[in-house]
Design a protein around this motif. Structure first.
Motif, PDB file in Angstrom:
ATOM      1  N   VAL A  44      37.172 131.745 -15.581  1.00  0.00           N
ATOM      2  CA  VAL A  44      35.802 132.326 -16.548  1.00  0.00           C
ATOM      3  C   VAL A  44      35.987 131.273 -17.559  1.00  0.00           C
ATOM      4  N   THR A  45      36.967 131.285 -18.318  1.00  0.00           N
ATOM      5  CA  THR A  45      37.136 130.643 -19.418  1.00  0.00           C
ATOM      6  C   THR A  45      36.812 128.898 -19.399  1.00  0.00           C
ATOM      7  N   LYS A  46      37.362 128.525 -18.226  1.00  0.00           N
ATOM      8  CA  LYS A  46      37.162 127.049 -17.830  1.00  0.00           C
ATOM      9  C   LYS A  46      35.889 126.642 -17.854  1.00  0.00           C
ATOM     10  N   GLU A  47      35.191 127.627 -16.858  1.00  0.00           N
ATOM     11  CA  GLU A  47      33.763 127.401 -16.664  1.00  0.00           C
ATOM     12  C   GLU A  47      32.809 127.424 -17.600  1.00  0.00           C
ATOM     13  N   ALA A  48      33.006 128.547 -18.612  1.00  0.00           N
ATOM     14  CA  ALA A  48      32.403 128.864 -19.685  1.00  0.00           C
ATOM     15  C   ALA A  48      32.409 127.285 -20.687  1.00  0.00           C
ATOM     16  N   LEU A  49      33.865 127.056 -20.756  1.00  0.00           N
ATOM     17  CA  LEU A  49      33.979 125.880 -21.793  1.00  0.00           C
ATOM     18  C   LEU A  49      33.389 124.451 -21.181  1.00  0.00           C
ATOM     19  N   ALA A  50      33.323 124.257 -19.858  1.00  0.00           N
ATOM     20  CA  ALA A  50      32.909 123.080 -19.025  1.00  0.00           C
ATOM     21  C   ALA A  50      31.323 123.114 -19.245  1.00  0.00           C
ATOM     22  N   LYS A  51      30.945 124.212 -19.120  1.00  0.00           N
ATOM     23  CA  LYS A  51      29.363 124.302 -19.424  1.00  0.00           C
ATOM     24  C   LYS A  51      28.935 124.042 -20.749  1.00  0.00           C
ATOM     25  N   ALA A  52      29.621 124.759 -21.852  1.00  0.00           N
ATOM     26  CA  ALA A  52      29.486 124.483 -23.258  1.00  0.00           C
ATOM     27  C   ALA A  52      29.751 123.076 -23.663  1.00  0.00           C
ATOM     28  N   ILE A  53      30.590 122.666 -23.256  1.00  0.00           N
ATOM     29  CA  ILE A  53      30.980 120.982 -23.347  1.00  0.00           C
ATOM     30  C   ILE A  53      29.774 120.144 -23.156  1.00  0.00           C
ATOM     31  N   ALA A  54      29.110 120.582 -21.814  1.00  0.00           N
ATOM     32  CA  ALA A  54      28.262 119.764 -21.218  1.00  0.00           C
ATOM     33  C   ALA A  54      26.855 119.527 -21.986  1.00  0.00           C
ATOM     34  N   THR A  55      26.594 120.774 -22.756  1.00  0.00           N
ATOM     35  CA  THR A  55      25.545 120.860 -23.649  1.00  0.00           C
ATOM     36  C   THR A  55      25.531 120.531 -25.049  1.00  0.00           C
ATOM     37  N   PRO A  61      25.680 117.934 -28.227  1.00  0.00           N
ATOM     38  CA  PRO A  61      25.130 116.704 -28.517  1.00  0.00           C
ATOM     39  C   PRO A  61      26.012 115.375 -28.213  1.00  0.00           C
ATOM     40  N   GLU A  62      25.595 114.388 -27.594  1.00  0.00           N
ATOM     41  CA  GLU A  62      26.139 113.397 -27.163  1.00  0.00           C
ATOM     42  C   GLU A  62      27.358 112.925 -27.918  1.00  0.00           C
ATOM     43  N   LYS A  63      27.311 112.847 -29.426  1.00  0.00           N
ATOM     44  CA  LYS A  63      28.350 112.157 -29.980  1.00  0.00           C
ATOM     45  C   LYS A  63      29.766 113.328 -30.109  1.00  0.00           C
ATOM     46  N   GLU A  64      29.077 114.566 -30.315  1.00  0.00           N
ATOM     47  CA  GLU A  64      30.332 115.620 -30.303  1.00  0.00           C
ATOM     48  C   GLU A  64      30.893 115.704 -29.060  1.00  0.00           C
ATOM     49  N   LYS A  65      30.092 115.440 -27.804  1.00  0.00           N
ATOM     50  CA  LYS A  65      30.693 115.501 -26.425  1.00  0.00           C
ATOM     51  C   LYS A  65      31.553 114.419 -26.227  1.00  0.00           C
ATOM     52  N   LEU A  66      31.360 113.187 -26.925  1.00  0.00           N
ATOM     53  CA  LEU A  66      32.205 111.934 -26.882  1.00  0.00           C
ATOM     54  C   LEU A  66      33.537 112.350 -27.615  1.00  0.00           C
ATOM     55  N   THR A  67      33.275 112.986 -28.778  1.00  0.00           N
ATOM     56  CA  THR A  67      34.558 113.395 -29.736  1.00  0.00           C
ATOM     57  C   THR A  67      35.346 113.991 -28.817  1.00  0.00           C
ATOM     58  N   VAL A  68      34.919 115.399 -28.372  1.00  0.00           N
ATOM     59  CA  VAL A  68      35.913 116.174 -27.799  1.00  0.00           C
ATOM     60  C   VAL A  68      36.510 115.550 -26.541  1.00  0.00           C
ATOM     61  N   SER A  69      35.784 114.570 -25.750  1.00  0.00           N
ATOM     62  CA  SER A  69      36.421 114.060 -24.550  1.00  0.00           C
ATOM     63  C   SER A  69      37.562 113.034 -24.808  1.00  0.00           C
ATOM     64  N   LEU A  70      37.208 112.091 -25.950  1.00  0.00           N
ATOM     65  CA  LEU A  70      38.004 111.306 -26.280  1.00  0.00           C
ATOM     66  C   LEU A  70      39.412 111.856 -27.209  1.00  0.00           C
ATOM     67  N   CYS A  71      38.911 112.869 -27.554  1.00  0.00           N
ATOM     68  CA  CYS A  71      40.286 113.608 -28.476  1.00  0.00           C
ATOM     69  C   CYS A  71      41.106 114.423 -27.283  1.00  0.00           C
ATOM     70  N   TYR A  72      40.515 115.206 -26.410  1.00  0.00           N
ATOM     71  CA  TYR A  72      41.453 116.039 -25.758  1.00  0.00           C
ATOM     72  C   TYR A  72      41.641 115.592 -24.265  1.00  0.00           C
ATOM     73  N   PHE A  73      40.800 114.996 -23.920  1.00  0.00           N
ATOM     74  CA  PHE A  73      41.105 114.075 -22.238  1.00  0.00           C
ATOM     75  C   PHE A  73      41.702 112.883 -22.526  1.00  0.00           C
ATOM     76  N   GLU A  74      41.330 112.094 -23.522  1.00  0.00           N
ATOM     77  CA  GLU A  74      41.876 110.692 -23.546  1.00  0.00           C
ATOM     78  C   GLU A  74      43.141 110.700 -24.536  1.00  0.00           C
ATOM     79  N   GLU A  75      43.089 111.683 -25.149  1.00  0.00           N
ATOM     80  CA  GLU A  75      44.148 112.066 -26.327  1.00  0.00           C
ATOM     81  C   GLU A  75      44.442 110.991 -27.231  1.00  0.00           C
ATOM     82  N   MET A  76      43.177 110.465 -27.803  1.00  0.00           N
ATOM     83  CA  MET A  76      43.189 109.731 -28.906  1.00  0.00           C
ATOM     84  C   MET A  76      43.079 109.917 -30.203  1.00  0.00           C
ATOM     85  N   LYS A  77      43.725 109.170 -31.203  1.00  0.00           N
ATOM     86  CA  LYS A  77      43.744 109.696 -32.481  1.00  0.00           C
ATOM     87  C   LYS A  77      42.425 109.587 -33.225  1.00  0.00           C
TER      88      LYS A  77
END
Length: 252
Positions: A186-197, A199-215
């Motif tokens: 439930v948590t994973k699905e809710a977060l995935a849905k929230a991340i998908a919605t 704004p584009e720059k915020e989505k990119l920031t989250v992706s690069l920070c937590y999935f690509e592990e960039m500084k």
């Protein structure tokens, strides 16, 4: 085996520590894995407000490393770096909770901002703009940005609490049970849905920070923005995600 890539000498140090708690071996392992402390702290720096003592955070992280060395079980076939990073992060979170680092006035403001994001985005069916949120709260955009920057870590800790509370509400949610797995899903699905919605720059920031592990500095360079602007984007994303998590909990 602790790590397939370790040299024989390093494996010997692990053996001396695991079997005999040899102090020299312990000192060797602390020195070897100390960079993990800096790595995990870097993940938190993007969310730490000025009110947090950075030396205290380092102290919590160091305690987490020592805890990982003490409790690591090689027979579980885990990679120590992964296990230690998880322990270090947990130690920082626990330490921050106990230190009551967030002033009451800011805590109340965080709740109002999260409520504004949740209500506006539910009404619109899409992300709310800074202007819409600031007008809703009777703030200037500059005041909103300051509050959001200070509130990001609170949102991260709250999301961690949300998952624990959701699991508690699941009947008989013992480790490995269907209920516990359901709460995680439930948590994973809710977060995935929230991340998908987001704004584009915020989505990119989250992706690069937590999935690509960039500084933070690396993300700023990629997006062509200042470090402070990227930090704001991250903070707003955390508040939006926590607001989305709160709506999930209302249904359980």
């Amino acid at each position: 085996m602790v790590n397939q890539k370790l040299s024989n000498a390093e494996l010997a140090q692990w053996g001396n520590w695991q079997q005999h708690r040899d102090q020299d071996a312990g000192d060797y392992l602390v020195a070897k894995y100390l960079p993990l402390v800096d790595y995990v702290i870097q993940r938190f720096l993007i969310s730490l407000p000025k009110t947090v003592d950075k030396d205290e955070v380092r102290s919590y992280a160091y305690e987490g490393l020592l805890d990982a060395l003490d409790k690591f079980k090689p027979e579980k076939d885990w990679k120590f770096e992964t296990y230690a990073a998880w322990r270090i992060k947990g130690a920082i979170i626990d330490g921050l909770r106990k230190s009551d680092w967030l002033p009451r006035s800011l805590r109340d403001k965080v709740k109002k901002i999260e409520k504004a994001y949740a209500e506006l985005e539910q009404q619109k069916g899409e992300s709310a703009s800074d202007q819409e949120v600031s007008e809703y709260l009777g703030m200037t955009p500059a005041e909103l940005n300051r509050a959001v920057s200070e509130a990001a870590l609170s949102a991260m800790l709250s999301m961690d609490d949300d998952q624990a509370n959701l699991e508690e509400r699941m009947p008989r949610a013992s480790s490995g049970s269907p209920e516990r797995e359901l709460s995680g899903q439930v948590t994973k699905e809710a977060l995935a849905k929230a991340i998908a919605t987001l704004p584009e720059k915020e989505k990119l920031t989250v992706s690069l920070c937590y999935f690509e592990e960039m500084k933070l500095t690396e993300i700023a360079e990629i997006l062509g923005l200042s470090v402070s602007r990227v930090s704001q984007l991250h903070s707003k994303a955390m508040l939006r995600l926590h607001a989305a998590m709160l709506s999930v909990h209302e249904h359980y």
